[in-house]
Design a protein around this motif. Structure first.
Motif, PDB file in Angstrom:
ATOM      1  N   VAL A 314       5.470   5.004  64.380  1.00  0.00           N
ATOM      2  CA  VAL A 314       4.077   5.358  64.632  1.00  0.00           C
ATOM      3  C   VAL A 314       3.648   4.789  65.982  1.00  0.00           C
ATOM      4  N   ASP A 315       3.107   5.650  66.843  1.00  0.00           N
ATOM      5  CA  ASP A 315       2.531   5.224  68.119  1.00  0.00           C
ATOM      6  C   ASP A 315       1.118   4.713  67.845  1.00  0.00           C
ATOM      7  N   ARG A 316       0.921   3.406  68.061  1.00  0.00           N
ATOM      8  CA  ARG A 316      -0.383   2.812  67.729  1.00  0.00           C
ATOM      9  C   ARG A 316      -1.515   3.445  68.508  1.00  0.00           C
ATOM     10  N   GLU A 317      -1.312   3.738  69.801  1.00  0.00           N
ATOM     11  CA  GLU A 317      -2.392   4.240  70.659  1.00  0.00           C
ATOM     12  C   GLU A 317      -2.726   5.702  70.359  1.00  0.00           C
ATOM     13  N   LYS A 318      -1.668   6.518  70.206  1.00  0.00           N
ATOM     14  CA  LYS A 318      -1.903   7.943  69.992  1.00  0.00           C
ATOM     15  C   LYS A 318      -2.123   8.278  68.535  1.00  0.00           C
ATOM     16  N   GLY A 319      -1.679   7.432  67.621  1.00  0.00           N
ATOM     17  CA  GLY A 319      -1.820   7.722  66.202  1.00  0.00           C
ATOM     18  C   GLY A 319      -0.920   8.846  65.749  1.00  0.00           C
ATOM     19  N   MET A 320       0.244   8.981  66.390  1.00  0.00           N
ATOM     20  CA  MET A 320       1.187  10.033  66.043  1.00  0.00           C
ATOM     21  C   MET A 320       2.546   9.415  65.739  1.00  0.00           C
ATOM     22  N   VAL A 321       3.360  10.185  65.001  1.00  0.00           N
ATOM     23  CA  VAL A 321       4.694   9.704  64.649  1.00  0.00           C
ATOM     24  C   VAL A 321       5.751  10.453  65.441  1.00  0.00           C
ATOM     25  N   GLY A 322       6.886   9.783  65.624  1.00  0.00           N
ATOM     26  CA  GLY A 322       8.024  10.392  66.286  1.00  0.00           C
ATOM     27  C   GLY A 322       9.301   9.801  65.719  1.00  0.00           C
ATOM     28  N   SER A 323      10.352  10.588  65.667  1.00  0.00           N
ATOM     29  CA  SER A 323      11.626  10.109  65.126  1.00  0.00           C
ATOM     30  C   SER A 323      12.380   9.312  66.189  1.00  0.00           C
ATOM     31  N   ARG A 324      13.181   8.356  65.714  1.00  0.00           N
ATOM     32  CA  ARG A 324      14.010   7.547  66.607  1.00  0.00           C
ATOM     33  C   ARG A 324      15.365   7.332  65.953  1.00  0.00           C
ATOM     34  N   PRO A 325      16.442   7.670  66.646  1.00  0.00           N
ATOM     35  CA  PRO A 325      17.780   7.452  66.075  1.00  0.00           C
ATOM     36  C   PRO A 325      18.058   5.952  65.905  1.00  0.00           C
ATOM     37  N   VAL A 326      18.740   5.601  64.828  1.00  0.00           N
ATOM     38  CA  VAL A 326      19.088   4.206  64.550  1.00  0.00           C
ATOM     39  C   VAL A 326      20.540   4.139  64.096  1.00  0.00           C
ATOM     40  N   THR A 327      21.098   2.927  64.193  1.00  0.00           N
ATOM     41  CA  THR A 327      22.462   2.674  63.724  1.00  0.00           C
ATOM     42  C   THR A 327      22.385   1.792  62.489  1.00  0.00           C
ATOM     43  N   VAL A 328      22.974   2.257  61.407  1.00  0.00           N
ATOM     44  CA  VAL A 328      22.956   1.523  60.146  1.00  0.00           C
ATOM     45  C   VAL A 328      24.103   0.515  60.134  1.00  0.00           C
ATOM     46  N   ALA A 329      23.756  -0.773  59.937  1.00  0.00           N
ATOM     47  CA  ALA A 329      24.785  -1.816  59.850  1.00  0.00           C
ATOM     48  C   ALA A 329      25.403  -1.835  58.462  1.00  0.00           C
ATOM     49  N   ASP A 330      24.588  -1.974  57.446  1.00  0.00           N
ATOM     50  CA  ASP A 330      25.057  -1.938  56.061  1.00  0.00           C
ATOM     51  C   ASP A 330      23.844  -1.853  55.149  1.00  0.00           C
ATOM     52  N   PHE A 331      24.141  -1.762  53.865  1.00  0.00           N
ATOM     53  CA  PHE A 331      23.096  -1.666  52.859  1.00  0.00           C
ATOM     54  C   PHE A 331      23.069  -2.957  52.049  1.00  0.00           C
ATOM     55  N   SER A 332      21.897  -3.309  51.543  1.00  0.00           N
ATOM     56  CA  SER A 332      21.727  -4.527  50.757  1.00  0.00           C
ATOM     57  C   SER A 332      20.943  -4.192  49.500  1.00  0.00           C
ATOM     58  N   ASP A 333      20.733  -5.215  48.668  1.00  0.00           N
ATOM     59  CA  ASP A 333      19.972  -5.015  47.439  1.00  0.00           C
ATOM     60  C   ASP A 333      18.523  -4.667  47.727  1.00  0.00           C
ATOM     61  N   ASP A 334      18.007  -5.094  48.888  1.00  0.00           N
ATOM     62  CA  ASP A 334      16.593  -4.889  49.214  1.00  0.00           C
ATOM     63  C   ASP A 334      16.346  -3.685  50.111  1.00  0.00           C
ATOM     64  N   GLY A 335      17.376  -3.033  50.602  1.00  0.00           N
ATOM     65  CA  GLY A 335      17.164  -1.905  51.491  1.00  0.00           C
ATOM     66  C   GLY A 335      18.363  -1.661  52.375  1.00  0.00           C
ATOM     67  N   VAL A 336      18.094  -1.472  53.652  1.00  0.00           N
ATOM     68  CA  VAL A 336      19.134  -1.160  54.621  1.00  0.00           C
ATOM     69  C   VAL A 336      18.922  -2.011  55.861  1.00  0.00           C
ATOM     70  N   ARG A 337      20.027  -2.427  56.511  1.00  0.00           N
ATOM     71  CA  ARG A 337      19.943  -3.228  57.722  1.00  0.00           C
ATOM     72  C   ARG A 337      20.323  -2.363  58.916  1.00  0.00           C
ATOM     73  N   ILE A 338      19.476  -2.397  59.946  1.00  0.00           N
ATOM     74  CA  ILE A 338      19.638  -1.593  61.150  1.00  0.00           C
ATOM     75  C   ILE A 338      20.101  -2.500  62.290  1.00  0.00           C
ATOM     76  N   SER A 339      21.176  -2.107  62.970  1.00  0.00           N
ATOM     77  CA  SER A 339      21.689  -2.926  64.073  1.00  0.00           C
ATOM     78  C   SER A 339      21.185  -2.457  65.430  1.00  0.00           C
ATOM     79  N   GLU A 340      20.847  -1.189  65.585  1.00  0.00           N
ATOM     80  CA  GLU A 340      20.355  -0.653  66.859  1.00  0.00           C
ATOM     81  C   GLU A 340      19.262   0.367  66.597  1.00  0.00           C
ATOM     82  N   GLY A 341      18.279   0.402  67.503  1.00  0.00           N
ATOM     83  CA  GLY A 341      17.227   1.400  67.428  1.00  0.00           C
ATOM     84  C   GLY A 341      15.850   0.857  67.123  1.00  0.00           C
ATOM     85  N   LEU A 342      15.761  -0.402  66.704  1.00  0.00           N
ATOM     86  CA  LEU A 342      14.467  -0.994  66.387  1.00  0.00           C
ATOM     87  C   LEU A 342      14.224  -2.212  67.271  1.00  0.00           C
TER      88      LEU A 342
END
Length: 385
Positions: A314-342
């Motif tokens: 979410v773009d705070r200033e414009k109030g719009m959303v946009g997709s961003r590619p990410v790299t998934v490191a692995d999955f855990s009991d609480d969700g997913v861990r991202i190594s790149e893109g955030l």
């Protein structure tokens, strides 16, 4: 040009004109309202990405123990007649902890004393015989063999006397061993036998935690034992004092797994702190070494776009959303861990990603910062008591 023939025809024509005028007015109003309708703004649920996790965190619970704990037992067998200490009592070197019935050992001392007295007399008799044989031999009255035989008898008597002395000392030691004494400063942590019980040699009767260093012993399964190494710094937290956090060091790792639990015993040394007491429950936290930084997000925040894993930002200033590619490191009991893109501070849509599209107007929750400010720092450790 047309002609109205009757009054009925005039009435029908008037009604038709009124209906046509009304329909035209309604159509004009609908087009005007459709043109003036505002764009739909969809409310979204988001989380704010905080600092990256520096590696997978593992947590295991254990109890505080003394670095050295002695299981004391008698060096002789017998029946316990006295127990002079209780659990939690402090002891010092020389303190008597328990006693056995030493009647039989005292009788052995008396027998050894009698044997020593007899051996002493025998040595004196053979000494006189040796002197007599030496005197007669010097006067050519006795033969050399008689003199040598007297000398050998005397040597044998002396050896018997020395054996009797050792037997007496051993018997006296047996009497002394009927008292169980402490040889270190410490605290009694367990009592395994009591008055009236017959114990064997070396049977643990009383356990004493020696004063000095304290440690936490944990049991770690084989899949996580590689994350610990001697000298590794870990965090120690205590259930009874949530504000007490100490830096401990791994001192010892068992060379083989326990045959029943199939876990490895690991001992963590703690710094000296008066608030840490024996028996307290502690949690050891360890971070995986040489791990790449990752950001933890809920599994529902992960989406797919053209075969690529993406998240919606979410773009705070414009109030719009946009997709961003990410790299998934692995999955855990609480969700997913991202190594790149955030990066820290990103607002990630955490629900309803299937309804998102590029440059879509969205409405943020009013309390997004307070409610989700630390959402990405969710612990992904597994807990093994």
């Amino acid at each position: 040009m047309f002609f109205v023939k009757t009054r009925r025809d005039v009435s029908f024509l008037v009604k038709g004109l009124i209906v046509a005028t009304a329909l035209g007015a309604l159509a004009a109003c609908s087009e005007e309202k459709k043109a003036e309708a505002p764009e739909v703004v969809r409310p979204v649920k988001v989380i704010e990405v905080s600092a990256a996790d520096q590696g997978r965190k593992v947590e295991y619970s254990g109890s505080v123990k003394a670095r050295t704990e002695m299981n004391l037992g008698f060096r002789v067998a017998g029946k316990i007649t006295e127990r002079l200490v209780d659990i939690g009592q402090r002891v010092k070197p020389g303190d008597v902890l328990a006693r056995l019935d030493a009647t039989d050992y005292q009788l052995a001392v008396r027998r050894a004393e009698a044997d020593l007295a007899a051996a002493q007399k025998q040595a004196e008799i053979t000494e006189l015989a040796k002197r007599r044989a030496d005197s007669l031999y010097s006067k050519n009255v006795a033969s050399q063999s008689d003199m040598e035989q007297a000398a050998l008898a005397y040597d044998q008597a002396v050896s018997s006397r020395q054996s009797a002395v050792s037997a007496l000392q051993e018997a006296r030691n047996q009497v002394a061993y009927a008292e169980l004494k402490s040889d270190q400063n410490g605290i009694v942590t367990a009592v395994s036998a009591d008055i009236g019980q017959v114990v064997g040699v070396g049977t643990a009767v009383i356990s004493v935690a020696v004063d000095g260093g304290k440690e936490v012993q944990i049991a770690v399964p084989e899949m996580d034992v590689a994350k610990f190494s001697p000298g590794k710094t870990v965090k120690a937290r205590f259930w009874s004092a949530t504000d007490l956090v100490l830096d401990g060091k791994v001192r010892e790792i068992a060379g083989s797994a326990d045959p029943q639990s199939r876990t490895f015993a690991i001992r963590v040394s703690l710094p000296e702190d008066p608030r840490v007491l024996l028996g307290m429950t502690a949690t050891i936290e360890a971070i995986e070494d040489n791990a790449a930084p990752t950001w933890s997000i809920p599994l529902a925040a992960l989406a797919k776009k053209d075969g690529q894993s993406v998240v919606w930002i979410v773009d705070r200033e414009k109030g719009m959303v946009g997709s961003r590619p990410v790299t998934v490191a692995d999955f855990s009991d609480d969700g997913v861990r991202i190594s790149e893109g955030l990066s820290k501070g990103d607002l990630v849509v955490s629900a309803g990603t299937q309804f998102m599209r590029e440059d879509m107007k969205v409405k943020l929750p009013e309390a997004v910062a307070s409610r989700f400010g630390s959402a990405s720092s969710i612990s992904t450790a597994s807990v093994m008591p």
